[in-house]
Write a protein that holds these residues in place. Structure first.
Motif, mmCIF file in Angstrom:
data_model
loop_
_atom_site.group_PDB
_atom_site.id
_atom_site.type_symbol
_atom_site.label_atom_id
_atom_site.label_comp_id
_atom_site.label_asym_id
_atom_site.label_seq_id
_atom_site.Cartn_x
_atom_site.Cartn_y
_atom_site.Cartn_z
ATOM 1 N N ARG A 54 34.063 5.231 -41.999
ATOM 2 C CA ARG A 54 35.116 5.082 -41.019
ATOM 3 C C ARG A 54 35.211 6.303 -40.126
ATOM 4 N NH1 ARG A 54 39.683 2.864 -45.266
ATOM 5 N NH2 ARG A 54 38.500 1.058 -45.959
ATOM 6 N N PRO A 55 35.702 6.103 -38.889
ATOM 7 C CA PRO A 55 35.920 7.255 -38.027
ATOM 8 C C PRO A 55 37.048 8.109 -38.570
ATOM 9 C CG PRO A 55 36.867 5.266 -37.077
ATOM 10 C CD PRO A 55 36.102 4.842 -38.289
ATOM 11 N N ALA A 56 37.269 9.248 -37.901
ATOM 12 C CA ALA A 56 38.371 10.113 -38.322
ATOM 13 C C ALA A 56 39.618 9.262 -38.452
ATOM 14 C CB ALA A 56 38.565 11.209 -37.288
ATOM 15 N N ARG A 57 40.084 9.063 -39.670
ATOM 16 C CA ARG A 57 41.060 8.046 -39.974
ATOM 17 C C ARG A 57 42.427 8.336 -39.400
ATOM 18 N NH1 ARG A 57 40.502 4.636 -44.256
ATOM 19 N NH2 ARG A 57 42.490 3.898 -43.518
ATOM 20 N N ARG A 58 43.050 7.261 -38.903
ATOM 21 C CA ARG A 58 44.468 7.372 -38.588
ATOM 22 C C ARG A 58 45.239 7.286 -39.892
ATOM 23 N NH1 ARG A 58 41.315 3.687 -37.113
ATOM 24 N NH2 ARG A 58 42.810 2.005 -37.134
ATOM 25 N N PRO A 59 46.269 8.078 -40.089
ATOM 26 C CA PRO A 59 47.026 8.000 -41.330
ATOM 27 C C PRO A 59 47.689 6.645 -41.481
ATOM 28 C CG PRO A 59 47.598 9.973 -40.073
ATOM 29 C CD PRO A 59 46.802 9.085 -39.177
ATOM 30 N N ARG A 60 47.757 6.154 -42.700
ATOM 31 C CA ARG A 60 48.471 4.910 -42.984
ATOM 32 C C ARG A 60 49.540 5.221 -44.016
ATOM 33 N NH1 ARG A 60 45.322 0.559 -41.130
ATOM 34 N NH2 ARG A 60 43.204 1.167 -40.629
ATOM 35 N N LEU A 61 50.734 4.788 -43.739
ATOM 36 C CA LEU A 61 51.852 5.122 -44.618
ATOM 37 C C LEU A 61 51.912 4.171 -45.802
ATOM 38 C CD1 LEU A 61 54.471 6.951 -44.679
ATOM 39 C CD2 LEU A 61 55.637 4.880 -43.943
ATOM 40 N N ILE A 62 52.151 4.696 -47.005
ATOM 41 C CA ILE A 62 52.448 3.851 -48.149
ATOM 42 C C ILE A 62 53.751 4.322 -48.769
ATOM 43 C CG2 ILE A 62 50.030 3.327 -48.629
ATOM 44 C CD1 ILE A 62 50.097 5.300 -50.895
ATOM 45 N N GLU A 128 40.380 7.299 -26.238
ATOM 46 C CA GLU A 128 41.715 7.855 -26.036
ATOM 47 C C GLU A 128 42.751 6.793 -26.367
ATOM 48 O OE1 GLU A 128 44.584 9.718 -22.495
ATOM 49 O OE2 GLU A 128 42.434 9.410 -22.138
ATOM 50 N N SER A 129 43.756 7.178 -27.099
ATOM 51 C CA SER A 129 44.787 6.231 -27.505
ATOM 52 C C SER A 129 46.146 6.915 -27.536
ATOM 53 C CB SER A 129 44.463 5.624 -28.875
ATOM 54 O OG SER A 129 44.321 6.636 -29.851
ATOM 55 N N LYS A 130 47.178 6.112 -27.619
ATOM 56 C CA LYS A 130 48.530 6.584 -27.866
ATOM 57 C C LYS A 130 48.893 6.152 -29.278
ATOM 58 C CE LYS A 130 49.771 8.332 -23.813
ATOM 59 N NZ LYS A 130 50.224 9.733 -23.626
ATOM 60 N N VAL A 131 49.417 7.083 -30.076
ATOM 61 C CA VAL A 131 49.676 6.777 -31.481
ATOM 62 C C VAL A 131 50.990 7.391 -31.935
ATOM 63 C CG1 VAL A 131 47.199 6.719 -32.001
ATOM 64 C CG2 VAL A 131 48.474 8.829 -32.340
ATOM 65 N N ALA A 132 51.526 6.847 -33.014
ATOM 66 C CA ALA A 132 52.659 7.434 -33.734
ATOM 67 C C ALA A 132 52.582 6.934 -35.161
ATOM 68 C CB ALA A 132 53.990 7.044 -33.096
ATOM 69 N N TYR A 133 52.683 7.852 -36.125
ATOM 70 C CA TYR A 133 52.606 7.484 -37.535
ATOM 71 C C TYR A 133 53.801 8.057 -38.274
ATOM 72 C CZ TYR A 133 47.887 6.290 -36.182
ATOM 73 O OH TYR A 133 46.811 5.744 -35.540
ATOM 74 N N GLY A 134 54.434 7.237 -39.070
ATOM 75 C CA GLY A 134 55.648 7.625 -39.759
ATOM 76 C C GLY A 134 55.392 8.553 -40.930
ATOM 77 N N SER A 135 56.439 9.277 -41.326
ATOM 78 C CA SER A 135 56.369 10.152 -42.495
ATOM 79 C C SER A 135 57.692 10.064 -43.239
ATOM 80 C CB SER A 135 56.080 11.601 -42.077
ATOM 81 O OG SER A 135 57.099 12.089 -41.228
ATOM 82 N N GLN A 136 57.668 10.487 -44.488
ATOM 83 C CA GLN A 136 58.839 10.430 -45.351
ATOM 84 C C GLN A 136 59.045 11.798 -45.987
ATOM 85 O OE1 GLN A 136 58.477 7.321 -48.282
ATOM 86 N NE2 GLN A 136 60.600 6.724 -48.077
ATOM 87 N N LEU A 145 59.631 7.873 -37.587
ATOM 88 C CA LEU A 145 58.519 7.631 -36.674
ATOM 89 C C LEU A 145 58.672 8.553 -35.474
ATOM 90 C CD1 LEU A 145 56.043 5.698 -36.361
ATOM 91 C CD2 LEU A 145 57.473 4.366 -34.800
ATOM 92 N N PRO A 146 57.782 9.526 -35.301
ATOM 93 C CA PRO A 146 57.899 10.461 -34.186
ATOM 94 C C PRO A 146 57.577 9.783 -32.861
ATOM 95 C CG PRO A 146 55.830 10.802 -35.307
ATOM 96 C CD PRO A 146 56.583 9.772 -36.112
ATOM 97 N N PRO A 147 57.804 10.453 -31.753
ATOM 98 C CA PRO A 147 57.432 9.887 -30.451
ATOM 99 C C PRO A 147 55.927 9.639 -30.368
ATOM 100 C CG PRO A 147 58.925 11.747 -30.167
ATOM 101 C CD PRO A 147 58.526 11.741 -31.611
ATOM 102 N N VAL A 148 55.567 8.655 -29.579
ATOM 103 C CA VAL A 148 54.155 8.357 -29.357
ATOM 104 C C VAL A 148 53.481 9.543 -28.658
ATOM 105 C CG1 VAL A 148 52.583 6.870 -28.048
ATOM 106 C CG2 VAL A 148 54.515 5.863 -29.282
ATOM 107 N N HIS A 149 52.288 9.899 -29.121
ATOM 108 C CA HIS A 149 51.560 11.003 -28.501
ATOM 109 C C HIS A 149 50.111 10.596 -28.269
ATOM 110 C CE1 HIS A 149 50.718 11.567 -32.835
ATOM 111 N NE2 HIS A 149 49.541 12.047 -32.417
#
Length: 329
Positions: A54-62, A128-136, A145-149
């Motif tokens: 896989r490419p440099a992975r986007r984080p996935r929340l569990i 190039e993409s716009k992303v936002a990934y949640g954290s706990q 969920l932070p602002p899209v960056h």
């Protein structure tokens, strides 16, 4: 946005995918469509393949924290982490829904008709993409969920040159030329184009048959296909096969209304595992892949049903000569 009206398995949504407009594929006569389908079902001949990477992975929340993650959180650090192996959700259908299979077949036809400019072995795939990934936080509680960056990634076409990951608000991260995180463009081109063979390969290489306790092999396969579609340069015939392979994964359904990280409206193909639904969002007319979104399908400590815990939107996919270079407008 409250996504609860679009949860998996809602009978009110039956056959809604059939109401979608046909993909914008010019002059696709019945004869041409038959030829295209036959071509997409051809199998790559005895190709030596390496493991699915896989490419440099986007984080996935569990939601359920592994011990190592819990230790990290104990010192007060908010983190995001991978959830490809979350436990299997109950009551998952044994096959993809007919609506999802039909929609993915239409998406495959549109993707198979696409073209991409030539890519030299010494070039880089730029996405190039716009992303936002949640954290706990360490104490639990609702997902933030932070602002899209902006996210930019440069991947060596032949895998021999260091790549680069750049996310707005953070330092650049070199991607090693020998990192086992993705397939090269050549390796993507050598993937089988028979969807059954491709899915079997992905299942094998993602450990889909290991029977590990708490694992969801179908979600692993779905996530792996999503990664291959998100930040790669797959030939049209391979992209088409990936979509058809996804249409053979149990529990895949259609979400008639979804949005990407930019708020673009589309139709989604989705799968739910352990209280989270991963959605691939497509333009409802052209059927072009727009981005990905993850929402909670069960209320709990992380938030109520419908909470968005991850979102992305693809802006640009192009070939460039150097890592750090952006395409000319």
């Amino acid at each position: 946005m409250n996504l609860s009206p679009h949860r998996t398995g809602d009978p009110a949504h039956a056959d809604l995918a059939g109401l979608l407009p046909p993909p914008a594929v010019p002059d696709l006569t019945p004869h041409r469509e038959q030829r295209l389908k036959a071509a997409l079902l051809s199998r790559a001949d005895d190709v030596e393949r390496t493991a699915v990477r896989r490419p440099a992975r986007r984080p996935r929340l569990i939601r359920v924290l592994a011990p190592a993650v819990a230790c990290a959180l104990a010192i007060g650090v908010a983190v995001t982490f991978d959830g490809a192996d979350t436990p299997h959700a109950g009551n998952v259908p044994a096959v993809a829904s007919p609506e999802a299979a039909r929609l993915l077949d239409r998406i495959a036809l549109a993707a198979g008709e696409g073209t991409r400019p030539p890519l030299r072995a010494d070039q880089f795939v730029y996405v190039e993409s716009k992303v936002a990934y949640g954290s706990q936080s360490a104490g639990g509680g609702p997902v933030t969920l932070p602002p899209v960056h902006t996210r930019q990634v440069w991947l060596s076409a032949d895998g021999t040159r260091p790549g680069l990951l750049r996310e707005e608000g953070g330092p650049d991260s070199p991607l090693g030329a020998d990192a086992p995180a993705r397939r090269t463009v050549r390796e993507l081109a050598e993937l089988p184009t028979d969807p059954e063979a491709l899915l079997a390969l992905i299942r094998k290489e993602t450990g889909g048959g290991d029977g590990a306790p708490g694992a969801d092999p179908d979600q692993r396969a779905f996530a792996a296909i999503g990664d291959l579609l998100m930040e790669t340069w797959a030939p049209p015939r391979v992209s088409a096969a990936l979509y058809r392979a996804a249409g053979r994964i149990p529990g895949v359904v259609v979400v008639p209304a979804a949005t990407d990280a930019l708020g673009r409206h589309g139709v989604a193909v989705a799968r739910t595992s352990h209280g989270q639904q991963t959605q691939w969002v497509f333009d409802p007319v052209t059927l072009v892949f727009l981005g990905e979104r993850t929402v909670l399908t069960e209320s709990g400590d992380a938030g109520p049903t419908g909470t968005v815990v991850g979102t992305s939107a693809i802006l640009t996919r192009a070939a460039v000569d150097r890592a750090g270079e952006t395409p000319r407008s």
